[in-house]
Design an enzyme around this catalytic site. Structure first.
Site, PDB file in Angstrom:
ATOM      1  N   ASP A 101     -25.547 -30.213  22.597  1.00 16.67           N
ATOM      2  CA  ASP A 101     -25.684 -29.658  21.252  1.00 16.67           C
ATOM      3  C   ASP A 101     -24.642 -28.550  21.159  1.00 16.67           C
ATOM      4  O   ASP A 101     -24.145 -28.051  22.173  1.00 16.67           O
ATOM      5  CB  ASP A 101     -27.109 -29.131  20.990  1.00 16.67           C
ATOM      6  CG  ASP A 101     -27.359 -28.926  19.491  1.00 16.67           C
ATOM      7  OD1 ASP A 101     -26.379 -28.960  18.717  1.00 16.67           O
ATOM      8  OD2 ASP A 101     -28.525 -28.729  19.087  1.00 16.67           O
TER       9      ASP A 101
HETATM   10  C1  BGC Z   1     -27.599 -28.450  15.661  1.00 17.13           C
HETATM   11  C2  BGC Z   1     -27.267 -29.930  15.706  1.00 17.13           C
HETATM   12  C3  BGC Z   1     -26.007 -30.188  14.915  1.00 17.13           C
HETATM   13  C4  BGC Z   1     -24.880 -29.332  15.480  1.00 17.13           C
HETATM   14  C5  BGC Z   1     -23.559 -29.505  14.757  1.00 17.13           C
HETATM   15  C6  BGC Z   1     -26.414 -27.591  16.067  1.00 17.13           C
HETATM   16  O1  BGC Z   1     -26.674 -26.248  15.827  1.00 17.13           O
HETATM   17  O2  BGC Z   1     -28.693 -28.186  16.496  1.00 17.13           O
HETATM   18  O3  BGC Z   1     -28.334 -30.664  15.187  1.00 17.13           O
HETATM   19  O4  BGC Z   1     -25.686 -31.545  14.928  1.00 17.13           O
HETATM   20  O5  BGC Z   1     -25.252 -27.963  15.380  1.00 17.13           O
HETATM   21  O6  BGC Z   1     -23.595 -28.913  13.511  1.00 17.13           O
END
Ligand code: BGC
Length: 661
Positions: free
Chosen positions: A227
């Site tokens: 993530d």
């Molecule tokens: C979130 C993800 C997301 C990623 C990119 C993260 O903070 O938890 O779900 O896809 O950011 O924006």
């Protein structure tokens, strides 16, 4: 086909290290010297949040905002999720996106989680089935997905540091089961390792779950991506099998190369990650379609159809709904004009247009009176707004009150502290119902709310966060063009305190104990006989269905035999409608502690008045098994199991039993 092994042998150590982190927020790194391009990712998942790379400021491009996962899950409709995935895949092609960052299939442990609206369900079987179809749909277009957030990312509070401390059985039965199904059946191109720790180890560094479980046990063939910002130790992540750290991490690429030079990291481990990045880029390039286009108007219409297939009718006393188009109706509440249609955070989409219920009704030539009732932004009201609302309700034959949670209540990055609606909204229900007893409430929220006023309105429609066409879907249902067929994919407890995780939810320091173990959602409420406001699987229709003739293929079997189950369902009402046939398995008290019943199959069928259909299911061992934490495997104990056809998790309609010998 690229010769990946050859490419690998031509890469310098520094280039290999560089491939394991992003170029910027969305792109993987390219190596121009060898003609290695980059793959482009983008949020989602219920629409595209894609940056416009042709602009200097990379502004987000408008895209169709489909209903959020909380809403589409309530469709209980595999085909619909497939269709949604296909459409999103087409949009990715048109926007130049190679990998859509979704679906989110985390299990809803508590109604408070700020991202519940992005997730499907409290039930792993349902979440796994719907996730599978979503992934298959997107990937059928030659576009990848990122199944997220792997795993047990059940709260936003201290999400970057907290450890989800869970027993092995709950990990397998509740928190991993949906991921397992999607991986085995749909092979997502990528899986996103979550921010949190699991039993003390960061997900991105959790070699056991990434390497042993995901790859070896389930046969995952794709790439594991962190993530965004979830990697704390680049070397540890590579060793664990997290192939790609996102977003850009240029300075730490050097550490990776140095770790190999010093012998702290094996080059083989780095090569494995690089190989997976190269394969992802290869797939991405292969999937691209030049000059691909998508039809935004048609997609808006699809968003309306999906929402209409998902909204859940919770109450309809005296058949108040559907309304007649000739009734004198008042729409009250700012959400009627400008609906709350999605949640906040990384999934937030810049919609192409918005259809509110007021606009949709007027467009359909339905004459409605309108009063705002409260301020759309803050959710607050004042005496003037209340007076107008009451007057509108009095002057109409029937009133529809649109209320819910303001935007600030539900977003990534924070959890709710309670399950209440704004006090102004509760007050409006009481005032409007007192002024006009023929009132229906329409709710806009991404997670369950308490309804202290539930006895007052005659009807309640749960519209959740229904995407940019939600108002159209509401009008379709309120005026009977569509017969509601959504079912709750989560329990609505009466009070927050009834939720099984209540005592421990936010955790202590950085440790969050999942003491309720496997008793999540209805597994707890039903077993504990804890009355809820609305059970999992609940939802009404404008017609009635009758069930009969439950048949089992056998009454005795071994754990490896499949069990055929069929049941007849008849539409005994006057309107065509869709029913969600739900099959639960109930195990007799044996050695293992088990929930009273668990969802193991479902089907959504459409029936005309008087029509009967036979619905058939085949149950395999897994439908009867629990995770044996001593033997570390699935086990279907010998004994009797009830095969229950249910209206919802609480109401059993027909039951027969089978014995495993
Ligand atoms: C979130 C993800 C997301 C990623 C990119 C993260 O903070 O938890 O779900 O896809 O950011 O924006």
């Amino acid at each position: 086909m690229t010769d990946i092994k050859k490419l690998l042998s031509e890469l310098t150590l520094e280039e290999k290290a560089s491939l394991t982190s992003g170029e910027d927020f969305w792109l993987t790194k390219a190596v121009e010297r060898l003609g290695i391009g980059s793959a482009r990712t983008s949020d989602g998942p219920h629409g595209l949040r894609a940056d416009d790379y042709s602009r200097e400021d990379h502004a987000t491009m408008p895209a169709v905002c489909f209903p959020a996962a909380v809403t589409t899950a309530a469709s209980f409709d595999r085909e619909m999720l497939r269709e949604l995935g296909e459409e999103l895949g087409r949009e990715c092609l048109a926007y130049g996106v190679d990998v859509l960052l979704g679906p989110g299939i985390n299990i809803k442990r508590s109604p408070l989680c700020g991202r519940n609206f992005e997730y499907f369900s409290e039930d792993p079987y349902l979440a796994g089935q719907l996730g599978e179809q979503f992934v298959k749909g997107v990937q059928s277009q030659g576009v990848g997905t990122s199944l997220k957030h792997f795993f047990a990312n059940s709260q936003e509070t201290r999400r970057f540091t907290s450890s989800s401390d869970i027993d092995e059985r709950a990990i397998r039965e509740i928190y991993l089961a949906a991921f397992e199904n999607v991986v085995k059946k749909a092979q997502p191109w990528t899986i996103m390792a979550s921010y949190n720790k699991i039993n003390g180890t960061y997900s991105t560094a959790n070699r056991y779950y990434i390497d042993e479980v995901l790859r070896r046990e389930w046969g995952f063939e794709g790439l594991v991506v962190s993530d965004w910002g979830a990697t704390h130790d680049r070397v540890g992540a590579i060793e664990a099998g997290t192939d790609l750290t996102m977003p850009a991490e240029k300075h730490s690429d050097r550490w990776v190369a140095e770790a190999v030079k010093s012998g702290r990291l094996s080059e083989k481990a780095l090569d494995r990650c690089c190989e997976r990045v190269l394969r992802l880029v290869e797939k991405a390039e292969k999937g691209r379609v030049k000059n691909a286009e998508c039809d935004k108007k048609a997609a808006h219409a699809l968003a309306r159809k999906f929402a209409a297939n998902s909204l859940v009718l919770l109450k309809n006393e005296g058949g108040l709904l559907p309304l007649k188009k000739t009734d004198k109706v008042a729409f009250i509440g700012a959400f009627a004009e400008n609906p709350r249609l999605q949640g906040g955070g990384s999934s937030h989409i810049r919609e192409t247009e918005i259809t509110g219920a007021l606009g949709a009704a007027r467009e359909a030539g339905i004459n409605v009176i309108y009063a705002a009732g409260y301020d759309r932004g803050s959710g607050e009201t004042d005496e003037g707004l209340i007076r107008e609302a009451v007057e509108a309700a009095r002057n109409a034959e029937k009133a529809v009150l649109f209320i819910g949670l303001p935007d600030s209540y539900e977003s990534e990055g924070g959890d709710r502290k309670h399950m209440r609606l704004p006090e102004a909204h509760n007050r409006l229900v009481r005032e409007v119902c007192a002024a006009n007893p023929d009132t229906a409430v329409v709710l806009h929220n991404g997670s369950p709310v308490e309804m202290p006023w539930i006895d007052e309105p005659k009807a309640v429609l749960e519209a959740y966060l229904g995407g940019q066409a939600v108002g159209g879907a509401e009008v379709d249902i309120l005026f009977g063009d569509v017969n509601p067929s959504g079912r709750l994919a989560e329990s609505f407890p009466k009070r927050l305190e009834d939720n099984p995780s209540y005592l421990w939810y936010f955790g202590e320091g950085d440790r969050v104990s999942y003491n309720e173990s496997i008793f999540v959602g209805y597994r707890y409420y039903e077993t504990k006989k804890q009355e809820v406001l609305f059970p999992f699987g609940y939802g009404l229709s404008y017609t009635e269905f009758e069930y009969s003739n439950l048949r089992l293929g056998r009454s005795e079997m071994t754990e490896d035999d499949p069990l055929e189950v069929s049941v007849d369902v008849k539409n005994v009402g006057k309107t065509t409608g869709k029913e969600v046939v739900q099959l639960y398995v109930a195990s007799e008290k044996g050695m293992a502690i088990r929930p009273v019943r668990e969802l193991k199959e479902f089907a959504k069928i459409r029936l005309m008045p008087g029509e009967t259909k036979t619905v058939s299911f085949t149950l395999q061992k897994r439908a009867f098994a629990h995770w044996d934490s001593e033997a570390h495997c699935w086990e279907a104990e010998r004994g009797n199991y009830g095969i229950q056809i249910c209206k919802n998790a609480h109401k059993v309609i027909l039951e027969k039993s089978v014995r495993i010998i």
